[in-house]
Enzyme design. Structure first.
Site, PDB file in Angstrom:
ATOM      1  N   ASP A  60      57.046  15.721  82.021  1.00 55.80           N
ATOM      2  CA  ASP A  60      56.001  16.666  82.433  1.00 55.80           C
ATOM      3  C   ASP A  60      56.060  16.996  83.923  1.00 55.80           C
ATOM      4  OD1 ASP A  60      55.120  16.476  79.794  1.00 55.80           O
ATOM      5  OD2 ASP A  60      53.855  14.756  80.276  1.00 55.80           O
TER       6      ASP A  60
ATOM      7  N   LYS B  17      59.604  20.955  84.092  1.00 55.10           N
ATOM      8  CA  LYS B  17      60.956  21.420  83.720  1.00 55.10           C
ATOM      9  C   LYS B  17      60.908  22.820  83.127  1.00 55.10           C
ATOM     10  CE  LYS B  17      61.284  17.774  81.141  1.00 55.10           C
ATOM     11  NZ  LYS B  17      60.120  16.960  81.549  1.00 55.10           N
TER      12      LYS B  17
ATOM     13  N   GLY C 215      56.829  19.062  75.658  1.00 54.70           N
ATOM     14  CA  GLY C 215      55.807  20.092  75.835  1.00 54.70           C
ATOM     15  C   GLY C 215      56.073  20.723  77.181  1.00 54.70           C
TER      16      GLY C 215
ATOM     17  N   GLN D 161      62.006  15.443  78.017  1.00 53.09           N
ATOM     18  CA  GLN D 161      61.652  14.106  78.522  1.00 53.09           C
ATOM     19  C   GLN D 161      62.172  13.879  79.947  1.00 53.09           C
ATOM     20  OE1 GLN D 161      62.975  14.365  75.071  1.00 53.09           O
ATOM     21  NE2 GLN D 161      60.842  14.863  74.789  1.00 53.09           N
TER      22      GLN D 161
END
Ligand code: GDP
Ligand code: IMO
Ligand code: MG
Length: 429
Positions: free
Chosen positions: A13, A16, A40, A223
């Site tokens: 988070d 990216k 996400g 990730q």
């Protein structure tokens, strides 16, 4: 030709999606090399906010071809829901390509993810519950189902039956769940075959041909380094390799082709799920970062745990990814806070660690050694060049560069595409 790898430098988070969105307009392909719909990635374009879970954020770049690489695990239901959701908002996902060797997430993987977490109790990883771990476990155990299997019913049936022969024993005898009917799983996969077929390609071949023609590729890792199954805070990690080396494996693009390894790093740190986090804050500053930074997980809606910048983590990430450049996001969140602590090393029971402790117990017991820098009070959300930033903000960035063993090439001063300061263009490196 340029091959840029975008890698999360912390626990995910970092922004990216935003970094990809900015660079995606300059490349021909945006490839997702790892992960699945556990990610996400948020992109804000012209006041519209998009939250991508399985698709790379590059799907929003008008000219780039988005590709799900062989290293991705694809949940077909989630895939088509995401495509339909984007198209309903006017985005065009029709260029999407998927590697024939990508594995698929089966409904039984999601069941296993959830029951395994419940079984772990206090030791649970806090996964996203998307079946990611069990799907990668099957890949490595050589009982996974790949994209290409969906187009050969007899092979698909054999593979599903053999995977379920063992899993049903586990589900029934260990977890007290109902056995899963292989026919239902086969029907589930076959129901997507027609829509899927035009998207499935020999991705490794197409990408390398494109590079030979001088085209450019951006790889958007899901990730992050500290969630990497090899380099992260094992076992509190995901089940893929979100590091730069993993991007090569997950796309079929060789390491000699990479021109930039771009680490995305927040000006502070966050983490979702369980596991050690030395700079985590439990006081008003943790709450400040959580609320001012809007730190809520895109995927599961969980509040993100928040802490100060950890340069031990940053140096480690620079090392294992060979970062050439850093993109520091969310600098705006630190405006007006008086003093900014930066973790420069750890104290573990009286012993100083300047680098990441190899022993997991040391890392679990690490307490941060901080130095502090003065924060700036001016609003920076409209700054478009490094020189426009207040001197204290420039000093903070320079200190992060020194401590993180890497130059800073981009700075985020707000969530929008336009709220980005470019210092060095990675496409030109
Ligand atoms: P990803 O998973 O690495 O793509 O990151 P996420 O999208 O999960 O989380 C990053 C969040 O920070 C998103 O809500 C972004 O819109 C937001 N964001 C990214 N860069 C900046 C920035 O420079 N400033 C601010 N305030 N928000 C940012
Ligand atoms: P992006 O790409 C933050 C975390 C989960 C959990 C652990 C394992 O948006 O940065 P999994 O479902 O992968 O088996 O969960 O990894 N995790 C993430 N945390 N951002 C992500 O993705 C994450 N993907 C997985 O919270 O701790
Ligand atoms: Mg995210």
């Amino acid at each position: 030709m340029a091959v840029i790898v975008v890698v999360g430098a912390q626990w995910g988070d970092e922004g990216k999606g935003k970094a990809t969105d900015i660079l995606g307009g300059k490349v021909d392909y945006v490839v997702k090399p790892n992960g699945g719909n556990n990610a996400g990635h948020t992109v804000v374009v012209g006041g519209e906010k998009y939250e991508l879970k399985l698709l790379p954020a590059g799907v929003l770049s008008e000219n780039a071809t988005p590709v799900l690489g062989n290293g991705v695990v694809v949940n077909l239901q989630a895939l088509f829901e995401e495509i339909d959701g984007l198209e309903a908002r006017g985005a065009n996902a029709s260029r999407l390509k998927i590697s024939a060797n990508a594995h698929v997430v089966a409904p039984y993987h999601q069941v296993l993810d959830r029951v395994q977490e419940r079984f772990l109790g206090k030791r649970a990883i806090g996964t996203t519950g998307r079946g990611i771990g069990p799907t990668y476990a099957d890949k490595v155990s050589r009982v996974g189902i790949r994209m290409q299997d969906i187009f050969d019913e007899s092979i698909l049936r054999q593979k599903v039956e053999s995977a379920l022969a063992v899993k049903n024993q586990i589900l029934v005898k260990m977890y007290n769940r109902k056995a899963i009917d292989p026919n239902e799983i086969v029907d589930y996969f076959l129901s997507y075959a027609d829509r899927l077929e035009p998207m499935v390609i020999e991705a490794e071949l197409e990408l390398n041909k494109a590079l030979a023609e001088g085209k450019s590729v951006l790889m958007e890792g899901g990730q992050a380094t500290m969630l990497d199954v090899d380099h992260g805070t094992y076992p509190f990690v995901t089940s893929s390799n979100p590091t730069a080396g993993g991007a090569c494996v997950g796309s079929g693009i060789g390491p000699t082709k990479i021109t930039s390894s771009l680490g995305i790093i927040k000006a502070y740190t966050t983490r979702v799920g369980a596991g050690p986090f030395p700079t985590e804050l439990f006081d008003k500053w943790g709450e400040f970062l959580q609320t001012t930074g809007g730190e809520v997980g895109v995927n599961t809606g969980r509040k993100r745990r928040c802490g100060w910048y950890d340069s031990v983590v940053a140096r480690y990430a620079s090392r294992v990814n060979g970062f050439t450049d850093l993109f520091v996001t969310k600098l705006d969140v630190l405006t007006g806070i008086g003093e900014i602590p930066i973790c420069v090393a750890y104290d573990v029971d009286g012993k100083r660690f300047d680098e990441m402790p190899v022993n997991q117990s040391d890392f679990h017991h690490a307490t941060p050694i901080y130095e502090t820098m003065p924060a700036w009070d001016e609003d920076i959300t409209g700054c478009t060049s490094f020189d426009e930033l207040p001197a204290k903000a420039r000093d903070y960035i320079h200190r992060l560069e020194e401590l993180s063993d890497c130059r800073v090439s981009y700075i985020g001063v707000g969530p929008k595409r336009t709220q980005t300061i470019e210092i060095h263009d990675v496409m030109a490196s």
